[in-house]
Design an enzyme around this catalytic site. Structure first.
Site, PDB file in Angstrom:
ATOM      1  N   CYS A 165       0.868  -1.177   0.000  1.00 25.65           N
ATOM      2  CA  CYS A 165       0.000   0.000   0.000  1.00 25.65           C
ATOM      3  C   CYS A 165       0.906   1.228   0.000  1.00 25.65           C
ATOM      4  O   CYS A 165       2.127   1.091   0.008  1.00 25.65           O
ATOM      5  CB  CYS A 165      -0.990  -0.004   1.162  1.00 25.65           C
ATOM      6  SG  CYS A 165      -0.281   0.156   2.801  1.00 25.65           S
TER       7      CYS A 165
ATOM      8  N   CYS B 109      -1.910   1.325  -4.142  1.00 26.58           N
ATOM      9  CA  CYS B 109      -0.617   1.969  -4.380  1.00 26.58           C
ATOM     10  C   CYS B 109      -0.528   2.543  -5.791  1.00 26.58           C
ATOM     11  O   CYS B 109       0.491   3.119  -6.167  1.00 26.58           O
ATOM     12  CB  CYS B 109       0.545   1.021  -4.090  1.00 26.58           C
ATOM     13  SG  CYS B 109       0.680  -0.381  -5.189  1.00 26.58           S
TER      14      CYS B 109
ATOM     15  N   CYS C  99       3.219   0.496  -8.117  1.00 26.35           N
ATOM     16  CA  CYS C  99       3.445  -0.936  -7.939  1.00 26.35           C
ATOM     17  C   CYS C  99       4.030  -1.547  -9.204  1.00 26.35           C
ATOM     18  O   CYS C  99       3.469  -1.386 -10.287  1.00 26.35           O
ATOM     19  CB  CYS C  99       2.138  -1.647  -7.580  1.00 26.35           C
ATOM     20  SG  CYS C  99       1.504  -1.157  -5.979  1.00 26.35           S
TER      21      CYS C  99
END
Length: 137
Positions: free
Chosen positions: A11, A85, A89
């Protein structure tokens, strides 16, 4: 090389959702799963309300610290679970990805965080039953 599946929870701040998910996976997966968590912009500390909510469930995440998501950690993980995120990511071919849409516990009170904690618990239990079908978690 390990035969254990490895799961990376990601996250933004690695201070709430991903830390709670990692705590649940350590609890339900015991030593059968390698657990990792990271954030695209890690906070200085874990969200104290997330710590309190997990403590109510008997899970201690006080010893964890937010970590920066890095290429090697993501590359070495079998399953990558993102929790808001965004584009930060990394994506690697051949990895299993899931994006868990969950409210961010940042700035929320304990009542709201309990609901997020319980939703994460349920998702982690399903994940464990898929990764370790013989455990019956």
């Amino acid at each position: 090389m390990s035969d254990k599946p490895s799961v990376l929870f990601v996250c933004v701040h690695n201070a709430g959702r991903s830390q709670m998910a990692a705590g649940w996976l350590r609890h339900f997966g015991a030593d059968a799963v390698e657990v990792r968590s990271a954030g695209s912009a890690p906070a200085d500390q874990i969200n104290p309300v997330a710590v309190a909510a997990m403590a109510e469930a008997g899970i201690d995440i006080t010893g964890n610290t937010p970590k920066l998501l890095d290429y090697d950690t993501a590359y070495a993980s079998d399953v990558i679970i993102t929790m808001g995120c965004g584009d930060a990511c990394p994506v690697f071919p051949g990895k299993r990805y899931e994006d868990w849409k969950l409210d961010d516990p940042a700035g929320q009170g304990i009542e709201a965080v309990r609901g997020i904690r319980d939703e994460i618990r349920d998702r982690v239990q399903r994940l464990v039953s898929e990764l370790l079908p013989s455990t019956g978690a």
